[in-house]
Design a protein around this motif. Structure first.
Motif, PDB file in Angstrom:
ATOM      1  N   VAL A  43      32.881 -15.869  75.667  1.00 23.12           N
ATOM      2  CA  VAL A  43      31.579 -16.107  75.979  1.00 23.12           C
ATOM      3  C   VAL A  43      30.986 -16.289  77.566  1.00 23.12           C
ATOM      4  N   GLY A  44      31.729 -15.770  78.186  1.00 18.23           N
ATOM      5  CA  GLY A  44      31.597 -15.780  79.646  1.00 18.23           C
ATOM      6  C   GLY A  44      32.810 -15.331  80.362  1.00 18.23           C
ATOM      7  N   GLY A  45      32.147 -14.847  81.640  1.00 16.32           N
ATOM      8  CA  GLY A  45      33.280 -14.347  82.510  1.00 16.32           C
ATOM      9  C   GLY A  45      32.970 -13.536  83.914  1.00 16.32           C
ATOM     10  N   PHE A  46      33.742 -12.974  84.789  1.00 12.51           N
ATOM     11  CA  PHE A  46      33.415 -12.218  85.755  1.00 12.51           C
ATOM     12  C   PHE A  46      34.798 -11.632  86.380  1.00 12.51           C
ATOM     13  N   SER A  47      34.447 -10.541  87.283  1.00 15.31           N
ATOM     14  CA  SER A  47      35.473  -9.680  87.823  1.00 15.31           C
ATOM     15  C   SER A  47      35.199  -9.555  89.235  1.00 15.31           C
ATOM     16  N   HIS A  48      36.196  -9.393  90.149  1.00 20.80           N
ATOM     17  CA  HIS A  48      36.147  -9.077  91.415  1.00 20.80           C
ATOM     18  C   HIS A  48      37.191  -8.049  91.965  1.00 20.80           C
ATOM     19  N   ALA A  49      36.754  -7.273  92.668  1.00 21.15           N
ATOM     20  CA  ALA A  49      37.982  -6.271  93.181  1.00 21.15           C
ATOM     21  C   ALA A  49      38.506  -6.848  94.357  1.00 21.15           C
ATOM     22  N   TYR A  50      39.743  -6.358  94.497  1.00 18.43           N
ATOM     23  CA  TYR A  50      40.203  -7.055  95.599  1.00 18.43           C
ATOM     24  C   TYR A  50      39.959  -6.897  97.059  1.00 18.43           C
ATOM     25  N   ASP A  51      39.088  -6.105  97.173  1.00 15.93           N
ATOM     26  CA  ASP A  51      38.367  -5.364  98.298  1.00 15.93           C
ATOM     27  C   ASP A  51      37.184  -6.220  98.642  1.00 15.93           C
ATOM     28  N   THR A  52      36.689  -7.049  97.525  1.00 17.31           N
ATOM     29  CA  THR A  52      35.419  -8.044  97.624  1.00 17.31           C
ATOM     30  C   THR A  52      35.332  -8.913  99.023  1.00 17.31           C
ATOM     31  N   PRO A  53      34.287  -8.686  99.653  1.00 16.90           N
ATOM     32  CA  PRO A  53      34.301  -9.424 100.828  1.00 16.90           C
ATOM     33  C   PRO A  53      34.138 -10.915 100.519  1.00 16.90           C
ATOM     34  N   ARG A  54      35.026 -11.995 101.438  1.00 14.93           N
ATOM     35  CA  ARG A  54      35.154 -13.246 100.973  1.00 14.93           C
ATOM     36  C   ARG A  54      35.755 -13.507  99.829  1.00 14.93           C
ATOM     37  N   ARG A 149      40.710 -18.094  81.240  1.00 15.39           N
ATOM     38  CA  ARG A 149      41.769 -17.398  81.339  1.00 15.39           C
ATOM     39  C   ARG A 149      41.518 -16.692  82.881  1.00 15.39           C
ATOM     40  N   CYS A 150      42.442 -16.664  83.900  1.00 12.50           N
ATOM     41  CA  CYS A 150      42.345 -15.796  84.991  1.00 12.50           C
ATOM     42  C   CYS A 150      43.542 -15.131  85.335  1.00 12.50           C
ATOM     43  N   SER A 151      43.314 -13.816  85.294  1.00 11.94           N
ATOM     44  CA  SER A 151      44.418 -12.686  85.657  1.00 11.94           C
ATOM     45  C   SER A 151      44.139 -11.811  86.634  1.00 11.94           C
ATOM     46  N   THR A 152      45.415 -11.239  87.166  1.00 16.29           N
ATOM     47  CA  THR A 152      45.115 -10.023  88.143  1.00 16.29           C
ATOM     48  C   THR A 152      45.628  -8.851  87.759  1.00 16.29           C
ATOM     49  N   GLY A 153      44.822  -7.873  88.016  1.00 21.33           N
ATOM     50  CA  GLY A 153      45.413  -6.536  87.609  1.00 21.33           C
ATOM     51  C   GLY A 153      45.384  -5.619  88.694  1.00 21.33           C
ATOM     52  N   GLU A 154      45.426  -4.384  88.444  1.00 20.43           N
ATOM     53  CA  GLU A 154      45.783  -3.345  89.607  1.00 20.43           C
ATOM     54  C   GLU A 154      44.609  -3.341  90.641  1.00 20.43           C
ATOM     55  N   ARG A 155      43.389  -3.487  90.120  1.00 16.79           N
ATOM     56  CA  ARG A 155      42.318  -3.411  91.097  1.00 16.79           C
ATOM     57  C   ARG A 155      41.464  -4.626  91.402  1.00 16.79           C
ATOM     58  N   GLY A 156      42.081  -5.904  90.685  1.00 18.15           N
ATOM     59  CA  GLY A 156      41.137  -7.060  91.069  1.00 18.15           C
ATOM     60  C   GLY A 156      41.567  -8.084  89.977  1.00 18.15           C
ATOM     61  N   VAL A 157      40.704  -9.102  90.075  1.00 20.32           N
ATOM     62  CA  VAL A 157      40.680 -10.400  89.334  1.00 20.32           C
ATOM     63  C   VAL A 157      39.640 -10.444  88.350  1.00 20.32           C
TER      64      VAL A 157
END
Length: 205
Positions: A43-54, A149-157
């Motif tokens: 029902v919701g979520g988001f993703s951020h790449a590791y190189d995301t500022p801040r 649920r929060c998880s990390t992958g090869e490119r981001g969170v």
């Protein structure tokens, strides 16, 4: 491992990250684990790449917005958090997920303090992730209404929210398969816990 050791090695670092642990206060009847959900349950979520500022700041902001919007926190800002058993770190618990021993994770009740940093200092404790900016955890509303649920992958969170995992046909079928699995890689303690929960749950009308 004694209570004092867990207090020193686990609870105090989490407190410094803004999370107060409330021992032995998990509501009765809480679903043991949230596995097997489908896209229709999210029902919701988001993703951020590791190189995301801040990155850490953005992760904290977006996690809190999501937690509030889906109802993860109660009026005291309390919720359930999956922590590795004993003083195992997040990384160590992942290594032992399939060793057939005791269940690697358990629900623990927590309260979000006024000043907190789950994605930075929390992940850096090694109990909510690998290190700052690389978090990994599962959280559940006290009433079981939503799982985050929060998880990390090869490119981001990646962070996602699942509505009513205890009523999801996908989750229930997955838990039933876990109970039926006689593989030596299945955690016997976890299997027994899930079986008791399935036997005691009241079917949704």
């Amino acid at each position: 491992m004694g209570t004092q050791e867990r207090e020193r090695k686990v609870y105090r670092p989490l407190w410094r990250a803004g999370l107060q642990v409330i021992p032995d206060a998990v509501p009765e009847g809480t679903i043991p684990f949230c596995f097997g959900y489908g896209t229709e349950d999210i029902v919701g979520g988001f993703s951020h790449a590791y190189d995301t500022p801040r990155l850490v700041e953005r992760l904290n902001e977006d996690w809190y917005d999501l937690a509030v919007s889906v109802g993860l926190l109660d009026h005291r800002r309390e919720f359930l958090l999956q922590l590795p058993q004993g003083t195992r770190t997040h990384r160590a618990a992942l290594r032992h997920e399939h060793d057939g021993g005791s269940a690697p994770w358990r629900w623990t009740r927590g309260r979000l303090l006024e000043r907190w940093d789950l994605m930075g200092r929390g992940a850096d404790t090694a109990f909510l992730g690998v290190h700052a900016g690389h978090p990994g955890f599962g959280m559940l509303a006290l009433d079981g209404g939503v799982y985050v649920r929060c998880s990390t992958g090869e490119r981001g969170v990646d962070v996602l929210a699942v509505r009513r995992p205890d009523r999801s046909e996908n989750v229930l079928r997955h838990l039933e398969r876990v109970v039926a699995d006689d593989s030596r890689y299945v955690h016997r303690e976890l299997t027994a816990w899930i079986a008791r929960w399935l036997a005691g749950r009241v079917p949704t009308p």
